[in-house]
Design a protein around this motif. Sequence first.
Motif: not given
Length: 357
Positions: A127-143, A251-258
Amino acid sequence: MTSFHRRSSAGGAPARRRPAARTAPAGWADHAAARALASRHRLRAWEPIPWLLALAFYFAFPKYLGFGTEVLVTILFALSLDLVLGYAGIVTLGHAAFFGAGAYTVGMLAKHGIWNEPITGLILAALVGGPLGLGSGVVLLRTQGLTLLMLTLCTMALLEEAANLAHDYTGGFDGLDSLPIAPLLGRFEFNPLYPRTQYLYVLSVLFICFVFVRTLVYSPFGQSLTGIRENILRMHAVGAPVRRRQVLCYVLSAAIAGIAGGIWAQANPYVNLGTLGLDRAATVLIILVLGGHGRLYGAFVGAIAYMALSHFLSKIYPTAWQLGLGLLLVVIALFARNGILGIIEAAARGRRAPRAT
């Protein structure tokens, strides 16, 4: 009298012609792509073998269960990276940010006496890794490309420095040691000297996460990720929500990494800044190159090859053991771009070819 004016003997109604039966296009089942899509989710006969070998390792090598536990955690972490890199084509060098976030979540909660139950601790790490991936992915995946690679690296470096500065909570450079992890299910103790519980616990979590990832990549969503990896412009043209699916995969990948980071903290039990370091992020990327990315079992083969080689080479030549790994990586990159699994698949195709002719 013509046939149009004839009446049936039953009730005098005009005879009706039966429509011709519809048949499937001839030969569609013989097409290789159709067969692959129809059987992509089926369990292969050899797939239980890695899990049976992992169970056999528990009984055959009780003195090396600590090493085996580290290998299983590395496989889980590599599996999370393979989901974004191998299937969605998202190149990242900062995946250790989510691993470290999960590890510090479990570590800080246990060290400060807030929560130390293992299973729910992993849920909190996800639950920490997933939202962290969401917050960073929304911004970073624009590039894309090199810009995305550097931004993911910078995100990981920022989290590492934040953990270093928050010394009162994270232990800073020294980290958090002697974490008081509660017994698993209230019965099985986590003993660092005899990690029997840790090994079976990590193996069970790895199996659950693997089943989830396997189901995901063989689903229509997973096939769309493969399409995005192969030709993102065409996926845009057919109307697929490309960026939304990339973010969801991230997000799913970040949750599994968490989860991988959290279970690493529980099995050791300590946390330090190395969980957020470049060394860990680069290592898991090398593992996928060795094993083969975009393949479910590439993380297994790569992690075992990397960990085993590093273990034995460090015994033979402690000061320059990385030289042997570097040479192997160069050979794999030059002659087997699909990794060790690519070599095995090419050999299997070569054996089948003479039989077909």
